[in-house]
Scaffold this motif. Structure first.
Motif, PDB file in Angstrom:
ATOM      1  N   SER A   1     -60.949 -11.623 -71.859  1.00 12.52           N
ATOM      2  CA  SER A   1     -60.866 -10.719 -73.278  1.00 12.52           C
ATOM      3  C   SER A   1     -60.033 -10.035 -72.479  1.00 12.52           C
ATOM      4  N   ILE A   2     -59.466  -9.148 -74.165  1.00 12.70           N
ATOM      5  CA  ILE A   2     -58.884  -7.682 -74.268  1.00 12.70           C
ATOM      6  C   ILE A   2     -59.390  -6.823 -73.013  1.00 12.70           C
ATOM      7  N   GLU A   3     -60.371  -6.304 -73.484  1.00 15.86           N
ATOM      8  CA  GLU A   3     -61.574  -5.509 -72.676  1.00 15.86           C
ATOM      9  C   GLU A   3     -61.446  -5.367 -71.042  1.00 15.86           C
ATOM     10  N   TYR A   4     -61.885  -6.520 -71.047  1.00 21.03           N
ATOM     11  CA  TYR A   4     -61.619  -7.008 -69.359  1.00 21.03           C
ATOM     12  C   TYR A   4     -59.724  -6.906 -68.809  1.00 21.03           C
ATOM     13  N   ILE A   5     -58.972  -7.118 -69.381  1.00 20.16           N
ATOM     14  CA  ILE A   5     -58.001  -6.877 -68.999  1.00 20.16           C
ATOM     15  C   ILE A   5     -57.491  -4.888 -69.159  1.00 20.16           C
ATOM     16  N   CYS A   6     -57.961  -4.942 -70.590  1.00 18.25           N
ATOM     17  CA  CYS A   6     -57.643  -3.544 -69.695  1.00 18.25           C
ATOM     18  C   CYS A   6     -58.723  -2.865 -69.302  1.00 18.25           C
ATOM     19  N   SER A   7     -59.436  -3.078 -68.108  1.00 18.37           N
ATOM     20  CA  SER A   7     -60.721  -2.518 -67.756  1.00 18.37           C
ATOM     21  C   SER A   7     -60.028  -2.752 -66.136  1.00 18.37           C
ATOM     22  N   TYR A   8     -58.844  -3.677 -65.817  1.00 21.85           N
ATOM     23  CA  TYR A   8     -58.457  -3.894 -64.290  1.00 21.85           C
ATOM     24  C   TYR A   8     -57.435  -3.288 -65.019  1.00 21.85           C
ATOM     25  N   LEU A   9     -56.677  -2.785 -65.404  1.00 20.42           N
ATOM     26  CA  LEU A   9     -55.350  -2.222 -65.958  1.00 20.42           C
ATOM     27  C   LEU A   9     -55.996  -0.675 -65.516  1.00 20.42           C
ATOM     28  N   GLN A  10     -57.146  -0.310 -66.265  1.00 19.71           N
ATOM     29  CA  GLN A  10     -57.270   1.833 -66.023  1.00 19.71           C
ATOM     30  C   GLN A  10     -57.700   1.689 -64.580  1.00 19.71           C
ATOM     31  N   ARG A  11     -57.675   0.765 -63.709  1.00 17.54           N
ATOM     32  CA  ARG A  11     -57.968   1.379 -62.392  1.00 17.54           C
ATOM     33  C   ARG A  11     -56.517   1.694 -61.712  1.00 17.54           C
ATOM     34  N   LEU A  12     -54.998   0.621 -63.074  1.00 19.05           N
ATOM     35  CA  LEU A  12     -54.097   1.539 -62.299  1.00 19.05           C
ATOM     36  C   LEU A  12     -53.715   2.687 -62.702  1.00 19.05           C
ATOM     37  N   ASP A  13     -53.863   2.901 -63.830  1.00 18.03           N
ATOM     38  CA  ASP A  13     -53.311   4.125 -64.582  1.00 18.03           C
ATOM     39  C   ASP A  13     -54.254   3.955 -66.079  1.00 18.03           C
ATOM     40  N   THR A  14     -54.867   5.494 -66.002  1.00 18.92           N
ATOM     41  CA  THR A  14     -56.276   5.280 -66.990  1.00 18.92           C
ATOM     42  C   THR A  14     -55.619   5.781 -68.588  1.00 18.92           C
ATOM     43  N   LYS A  15     -54.487   6.121 -68.424  1.00 18.85           N
ATOM     44  CA  LYS A  15     -53.990   6.480 -69.999  1.00 18.85           C
ATOM     45  C   LYS A  15     -53.856   4.915 -71.175  1.00 18.85           C
ATOM     46  N   ILE A  16     -53.809   3.442 -70.214  1.00 18.69           N
ATOM     47  CA  ILE A  16     -53.065   2.625 -71.228  1.00 18.69           C
ATOM     48  C   ILE A  16     -54.870   2.466 -72.247  1.00 18.69           C
ATOM     49  N   ASN A  17     -53.835   2.490 -73.047  1.00 20.22           N
ATOM     50  CA  ASN A  17     -54.549   1.687 -74.334  1.00 20.22           C
ATOM     51  C   ASN A  17     -55.233   0.629 -74.822  1.00 20.22           C
ATOM     52  N   PRO A  18     -56.378   0.008 -75.244  1.00 23.92           N
ATOM     53  CA  PRO A  18     -56.309  -1.449 -75.557  1.00 23.92           C
ATOM     54  C   PRO A  18     -55.490  -1.877 -76.494  1.00 23.92           C
ATOM     55  N   SER A  19     -55.702  -1.212 -77.714  1.00 28.57           N
ATOM     56  CA  SER A  19     -54.710  -1.005 -78.735  1.00 28.57           C
ATOM     57  C   SER A  19     -52.983  -1.807 -78.418  1.00 28.57           C
ATOM     58  N   GLU A  20     -52.878  -0.556 -77.588  1.00 28.20           N
ATOM     59  CA  GLU A  20     -51.016  -1.571 -76.972  1.00 28.20           C
ATOM     60  C   GLU A  20     -50.970  -2.136 -76.313  1.00 28.20           C
ATOM     61  N   VAL A  21     -52.209  -2.133 -75.947  1.00 27.28           N
ATOM     62  CA  VAL A  21     -52.190  -3.992 -74.605  1.00 27.28           C
ATOM     63  C   VAL A  21     -52.360  -5.000 -75.370  1.00 27.28           C
ATOM     64  N   GLU A  22     -52.484  -5.173 -76.646  1.00 29.61           N
ATOM     65  CA  GLU A  22     -52.694  -6.074 -77.272  1.00 29.61           C
ATOM     66  C   GLU A  22     -51.696  -6.436 -78.255  1.00 29.61           C
ATOM     67  N   ALA A  23     -50.823  -5.339 -78.692  1.00 35.15           N
ATOM     68  CA  ALA A  23     -49.485  -5.597 -79.231  1.00 35.15           C
ATOM     69  C   ALA A  23     -48.404  -5.780 -78.707  1.00 35.15           C
ATOM     70  N   LEU A  24     -48.602  -5.872 -77.435  1.00 39.92           N
ATOM     71  CA  LEU A  24     -47.814  -6.196 -76.391  1.00 39.92           C
ATOM     72  C   LEU A  24     -48.125  -8.146 -76.118  1.00 39.92           C
ATOM     73  N   LEU A  25     -49.139  -7.774 -76.100  1.00 43.04           N
ATOM     74  CA  LEU A  25     -49.592  -9.570 -75.811  1.00 43.04           C
ATOM     75  C   LEU A  25     -48.855 -10.307 -77.379  1.00 43.04           C
ATOM     76  N   SER A  26     -49.697  -9.536 -78.406  1.00 44.42           N
ATOM     77  CA  SER A  26     -48.972 -10.379 -79.437  1.00 44.42           C
ATOM     78  C   SER A  26     -47.442 -10.491 -79.888  1.00 44.42           C
ATOM     79  N   ARG A  27     -46.429  -9.607 -79.300  1.00 43.34           N
ATOM     80  CA  ARG A  27     -45.131  -9.922 -79.413  1.00 43.34           C
ATOM     81  C   ARG A  27     -44.576 -10.561 -78.264  1.00 43.34           C
ATOM     82  N   LEU A  28     -45.390 -11.296 -77.276  1.00 36.28           N
ATOM     83  CA  LEU A  28     -45.276 -12.482 -76.292  1.00 36.28           C
ATOM     84  C   LEU A  28     -45.950 -13.751 -76.214  1.00 36.28           C
TER      85      LEU A  28
END
Length: 596
Positions: free
Chosen positions: A539-566
Motif C-alpha cells: 500500500s501507499i502508506e507502507y511505501i511511505c513509511s519505508y521512505l520516511q526513514r530516509l527523508d521525513t519530508k516525503i509526502n504520500p500524495s507526492e509518491v502516489e502522483a509519481l507512481l501514477s505517472r509511470l
C-alpha cells in the motif's frame, strides 16, 4: 400612650405572643445564650425558653432585634382578677443578681397589699408548675417552681405594674420586681444531680476500661497429691498437653517441689520430654508436605512457562516478513501489543521460577550440596556452577597471559642486571620498587591495548558493512538510471521530443518526461527495489513509511502522483472485497520492457 389603652384577651395566642416578644431585651441563660419565651397555643401560656431563632414553633416568624435606642412597644396583659401594665420602654432593663446553681425559686417584690396567694398563682401559674409559695406579711413572696426554665419565664414580668380589678386604691396596686433567690432545697437538688452525673461518668469510664482491658489468664490450681495425679494424666494426652505444661511450669516456679514429691515431678517432666518425638515427627511430616507442594508448584510453573514460550514463538513467527505483510495496520498494532504483553508476563514467571531455585540453593548447606552432587549429578545441572566455571576459565587465560609477560620482563631485567655492576642494598630496593611500578604500568597498558584492539575490530566490521550497503545502493541507483535513460531514448524514437545529450551521455530534463528531477529518479529506484522484494505489492502508506526513514519530508500524495505517472513501471491493483478492499502498487517494469 395609645398602646397602654389596648386590651388583649388571654385566649388570643397571637396577641400573647406579640406581647411577650415586646418585653424588651431577651434574658440570658446560664450558657450565655439569648432566650425567648416559647408559647403553647393550646393553653395560651408560655411553656419554655427557646433560643432566639428566626422560626420558633408557636411564635412563627420572630421580628429582628431592635436597637438599644429604639423604644419597644409593649402590650397590656389582662387576667381574671388583675391587669398587668408594661413598664416604660425607655427605661433600662431591671438588674438581677448572679443566678445560683440549680435555681428554681424567684423573689417577687412590689406586690399589692391586698394580693392573695390565689392571685399569685393566677399570675405566675401561666409560666409553669408552682411547687410552693412562701408569702410574707409585707409586699413580697418567694415562689418555687418545678422546672428551672420556668424561672426565666417569670423574670420577664419584672417591671410590670399590677392593678387588682378596676380599683385605683394604693393597696390594690404595685410594681413587680423579680430576682433570683437562694434556696437550700434548690442547692441540695443541684448537688444531688451533680453527684449522680459524676457517678454515671465514673461507671461509664469503668465499663470502658473493663472493655479495653485484656482478658486475664485462667487461674492455676494449687498443688496437691490429687491434682498432681490428674496433671500427670493430662500431660500424657496430646490434646491437653499445652495447658498441662503451663500448670507444671507454674508449680515449678512457685517452688512446690520438695523431697517428698520429687519423684512425681520427675515423672511429669519425663512425660513432657516424651512429646519431643511426637513434635519432631509432626514437623518432619509438615516439611514433607511443604516440599511436595513446592515440587508441584515448580512443575506447574515450568509447564506454564513452556506454554508462554510457545505463545511468544507464535508471535515471533507472525512478525516475520512472509506473514507480517498480509496483516492490516490495525492488526499489526494489536499483534505487536500482544507480543509485548506476553513477553513481559513470561519474564515475570521466569524470574519467579529462578527465585524458587535460588531459595533452594540458599537453604542447602555445604554437606547437602556435596550429597546432591554425588547422588544426583546425572539428573540436575546447576546453571550457577556452569557460569562460575566459565568465568574461572576466562580469568585463568588472562592470568596466564599476564604471567608470560611478567616472565619475559623478569628475564630481560636479569640480563640487564648481569651486564651491570653490583649495586648496594638501598639501590637494589629502589630498583626493585621501580621495576614493580614499571611492571604494573606495563600490565595496565597491555589491558588497555587489548580493549582498544577489540573496539577497533568491531568498528572496522561496522564500517565495512556500511560501505558494502552503500555500494550496493549506488549500484542499484546506477542501474535504475541507466534503465530510465534507455527507456527515455526508446520513447523518443517513437515520436516524443528527444532531449539533447551532454558530454557524459546523461539526458537533460524535459517538460514531457514523467521524472522531473534527480530526486524523483532516486525515489523511483528505491521504490522499485522495495516493491521488487514484495511480489504481492504494498500500500501507499507502507511505501511511505519505508521512505520516511530516509527523508521525513516525503509526502504520500507526492509518491502516489509519481507512481501514477509511470504506468509501465508501477501498476495499481485492488485486493479484497467490501470493507477489506485495499489498494496495492506492484512493480511491473520487466513486463513493460517486454511490451515495448
Amino acid at each position: 400612650m395609645a398602646s397602654n389603652s389596648m386590651t388583649m384577651p388571654t385566649s388570643d395566642p397571637s396577641a400573647w405572643a406579640t406581647a411577650m416578644s415586646n418585653l424588651g431585651m431577651p434574658p440570658i441563660s446560664m450558657t450565655g445564650q439569648q432566650l425567648l419565651p416559647d408559647f403553647d397555643p393550646s393553653l395560651g401560656l408560655m411553656t419554655g425558653i427557646a433560643p432566639m431563632n428566626p422560626m420558633i414553633p408557636g411564635l412563627g416568624l420572630v421580628p429582628p432585634p431592635l436597637s438599644q435606642d429604639a423604644p419597644v412597644a409593649k402590650e397590656i396583659i389582662h387576667c381574671k382578677s388583675c391587669t398587668l401594665f408594661p413598664p416604660n420602654p425607655n427605661l433600662p432593663p431591671p438588674a438581677t443578681r448572679e443566678r445560683p446553681p440549680g435555681c428554681k425559686t424567684v423573689f417577687v417584690g412590689g406586690l399589692p397589699e391586698n394580693a392573695t396567694e390565689q392571685l399569685i398563682v393566677e399570675v405566675f401559674g401561666q409560666c409553669g408548675d408552682i411547687a410552693a409559695i412562701r408569702k410574707s406579711k409585707k409586699n413580697f413572696c418567694h415562689i418555687r417552681f418545678s422546672e428551672e426554665l420556668t424561672v426565666d419565664k417569670a423574670l420577664l414580668l419584672s417591671g410590670y405594674r399590677i392593678r387588682l380589678g378596676s380599683s385605683t386604691d394604693k393597696k390594690d396596686t404595685g410594681r413587680l420586681h423579680l430576682d433570683f433567690a437562694q434556696a437550700r432545697d434548690d442547692l441540695y437538688e443541684w448537688e444531688c444531680r451533680q453527684r449522680m452525673l459524676a457517678r454515671e461518668e465514673r461507671h461509664r469510664r469503668k465499663m470502658e476500661e473493663d472493655r479495653l482491658r485484656p482478658p486475664s489468664p485462667p487461674p492455676i490450681v494449687h498443688y496437691s497429691e490429687h491434682e498432681c495425679i490428674l496433671l500427670g494424666d493430662k500431660i500424657k494426652d496430646d490434646n491437653k498437653f499445652p495447658e498441662a505444661v503451663r500448670v507444671l511450669l507454674t508449680w515449678l516456679e512457685r517452688g512446690e517441689v520438695s523431697r517428698r514429691n520429687a519423684n512425681n515431678f520427675y515423672s511429669m517432666i519425663q512425660s513432657s520430654n516424651g512429646h519431643i518425638r511426637r513434635l519432631m515427627s509432626e514437623k518432619s511430616q509438615h516439611e514433607k508436605e511443604m516440599e511436595v507442594a513446592k515440587d508441584k508448584l515448580k512443575t506447574v510453573m515450568a509447564s506454564i512457562l513452556a506454554q508462554f514460550e510457545q505463545i511468544v514463538s507464535v508471535f515471533h513467527a507472525a512478525s516475520k516478513q512472509k506473514a507480517w505483510d498480509h496483516f492490516s495496520k490495525a492488526q499489526r498494532k494489536n499483534l505487536d501489543m500482544w507480543r509485548k504483553q506476553v513477553e513481559k508476563i513470561r519474564n515475570v514467571h521466569s524470574e519467579q521460577l529462578m527465585g524458587f531455585r535460588g531459595e533452594e540453593e540458599m537453604e542447602m548447606s555445604d554437606d547437602d550440596m556435596e550429597d546432591c552432587s554425588v547422588t544426583n549429578s546425572k539428573d540436575f545441572e546447576d546453571s550457577a556452577l556452569i557460569s562460575q566455571a566459565e568465568a574461572l576459565k576466562e580469568e585463568n587465560n588472562s592470568l596466564r597471559c599476564q604471567l608470560d609477560a611478567y616472565r619475559n620482563e623478569v628475564e630481560l631485567l636479569k640480563q640487564e642486571q648481569g651486564k651491570k655492576q653490583p649495586m648496594t642494598s638501598e639501590e637494589d630496593n629502589t630498583h626493585s620498587q621501580q621495576l614493580s611500578f614499571l611492571q604494573q604500568a606495563l600490565q595496565g597498558m597491555q589491558k588497555q591495548l587489548l580493549r582498544m584492539k577489540d573496539e577497533l575490530k568491531e568498528r572496522e566490521a561496522e564500517l565495512e558493512k556500511s560501505i558494502e550497503d552503500k555500494q550496493q545502493l549506488k549500484n542499484q541507483i546506477h542501474n535504475l538510471k541507466a534503465g530510465l535513460h534507455n527507456r527515455q531514448k526508446d520513447a523518443g524514437s517513437k515520436g516524443c521530443r528527444q532531449a539533447e545529450e551532454g558530454e557524459e551521455g546523461l539526458p537533460e530534463k524535459s517538460h514531457h518526461s514523467p521524472v522531473h528531477s534527480e530526486r524523483d529518479a532516486l525515489l523511483v529506484g528505491i521504490i522499485s527495489t522495495f516493491l521488487n522484494v514484495h511480489p504481492f505489492g504494498a500500500s501507499i502508506e507502507y511505501i511511505c513509511s519505508y521512505l520516511q526513514r530516509l527523508d521525513t519530508k516525503i509526502n504520500p500524495s507526492e509518491v502516489e502522483a509519481l507512481l501514477s505517472r509511470l504506468p509501465c513501471t508501477f501498476r495499481l491493483e485492488l485486493t479484497g472485497v467490501g470493507a477489506s478492499l485495499e489498494k496495492r502498487w506492484n512493480f511491473c517494469g520487466f513486463q513493460g520492457i517486454k511490451n515495448t
